[in-house]
Design an enzyme around this catalytic site. Structure first.
Site, PDB file in Angstrom:
ATOM      1  N   SER A 153      -6.780 -15.559  -4.750  1.00  0.00           N
ATOM      2  CA  SER A 153      -6.965 -16.656  -5.700  1.00  0.00           C
ATOM      3  C   SER A 153      -5.616 -17.256  -6.033  1.00  0.00           C
ATOM      4  O   SER A 153      -4.576 -16.592  -5.921  1.00  0.00           O
ATOM      5  CB  SER A 153      -7.621 -16.124  -6.984  1.00  0.00           C
ATOM      6  OG  SER A 153      -7.467 -17.018  -8.067  1.00  0.00           O
ATOM      7  N   TYR A 179      -6.638  -9.966 -14.066  1.00  0.00           N
ATOM      8  CA  TYR A 179      -7.229 -10.629 -12.902  1.00  0.00           C
ATOM      9  C   TYR A 179      -6.139 -11.114 -11.953  1.00  0.00           C
ATOM     10  O   TYR A 179      -6.221 -10.901 -10.731  1.00  0.00           O
ATOM     11  CB  TYR A 179      -8.100 -11.798 -13.350  1.00  0.00           C
ATOM     12  CG  TYR A 179      -8.683 -12.594 -12.209  1.00  0.00           C
ATOM     13  CD1 TYR A 179      -9.649 -12.037 -11.377  1.00  0.00           C
ATOM     14  CD2 TYR A 179      -8.269 -13.901 -11.958  1.00  0.00           C
ATOM     15  CE1 TYR A 179     -10.186 -12.760 -10.320  1.00  0.00           C
ATOM     16  CE2 TYR A 179      -8.796 -14.624 -10.907  1.00  0.00           C
ATOM     17  CZ  TYR A 179      -9.764 -14.051 -10.089  1.00  0.00           C
ATOM     18  OH  TYR A 179     -10.289 -14.772  -9.039  1.00  0.00           O
TER      19      TYR A 179
END
Length: 311
Positions: A153, A179
């Site tokens: 990501s 994350y």
């Protein structure tokens, strides 16, 4: 090193990037293949002739997709549970042409840990996939040109891997920081595989799919969604111009997993179907791969850090 380019733009779909590619006889695993980007990844690979195993915590959720695609099957896999990963690997037989490490969790609001004491986003997004790849190494080695594709990501631009406190045991838990760290770890996984398993003919790359409406964002609060321009004041979803469809978001994953354009390419990071420039990680940077995400020393250190957790 010259950046790898392809003829496909950011709006290309998963089907378009492998149009004309025959994957007959190829065997592939897609984790988290029962929803979102995973569905489009499985569909594109199976439509091209591959035998695709949809590895998911809830195999029944993949049944409609399996019925739609004769080349697809499903199997239980909980990446946060290393016993489940070991069982999945033990059940596998024969060569394996590709692992697509697609499954993930994002922005868990409170700190949770798995049985090994790993923070749950790191345990699911990174450690489970690391264990899967290590467990299936013999199957990968038995294939002709095996690949590992790790879905990361753009969040990897926001945080390096904190080797001093990766599980947030001593610093306050931050859902986004956790994350981001897990997505950096995902890129480091691809770098580590490319360094350690090249002698077996295995290549590995990571990618960012971009912004897409999927249930990965289910833990994001309305204020965050509104700040992203993806929700209005009444809670209705909006689709900003920079958002992609799931089929477009899966394109770079499928490109790395199956396109002959990527033959022999390894240890790199792609977005919008092109290799990304290396940049300094920062909250203000919106594209590229952070230096800390492809640092070979960090990749080796993370590999050694994670290996004891596998038992």
């Amino acid at each position: 090193m010259t950046l790898k380019t392809t003829p496909f733009g950011p709006r290309a779909t998963a089907a378009e990037v492998i149009d004309g590619v025959d994957l007959s006889g190829r065997r592939m695993i897609v984790t988290g293949g029962a929803s979102g980007l995973g569905v489009e990844t499985v569909r594109a690979l199976a439509d091209a002739g591959a035998e695709v195993t949809v590895a998911t915590r809830n195999p029944s959720a993949a049944e409609p997709l399996v019925k739609e695609l004769p080349g697809a099957r499903t199997a239980a896999l909980d990446l946060a549970d290393l016993a489940s990963v070991r069982a999945f690997c033990a059940d596998w037989s024969g060569p394996l042409d590709a692992i697509v490490a697609n499954a993930g969790v994002m922005m868990l609001p409170t700190r949770q840990v798995n049985a090994q004491g790993w923070e749950m986003q790191l345990a699911t997004n990174y450690l489970g996939h690391f264990a899967l790849a290590v467990g299936l190494l013999p199957a990968l080695r038995a294939a002709d040109t095996p690949r590992v594709t790790v879905v990361s990501s753009g969040a990897q631009l926001r945080a390096g891997f904190d080797f001093d406190d990766p599980q947030f045991e001593h610093r306050p838990y931050d859902p986004f920081l956790a994350y981001a760290q897990s997505k950096t770890a995902d890129v480091l996984l691809a770098v580590g595989i490319s360094r350690r398993w090249a002698e077996h003919g295995i290549t590995a790359n990571a990618c960012a799919p971009g912004w897409i409406h999927t249930n990965l964002t289910r833990h994001l609060d309305p204020a965050t969604m509104q700040a992203l321009g993806a929700m209005d004041a009444d809670g209705n979803l909006l689709t900003p111009a920079h958002y992609k469809t799931p089929a477009q978001g899966a394109a770079t994953t499928v490109l790395l997993a199956a396109s002959p354009l990527l033959d022999g390419v390894s240890g790199r990071y792609f977005e919008d179907n092109q290799e990304s420039e290396v940049v300094d990680g920062s909250p203000d940077v919106m594209a590229g791969v952070a230096k800390w995400s492809i640092d070979p020393a960090a990749a080796d250190r993370l590999w050694d850090h994670a290996l004891p957790a596998l038992g």
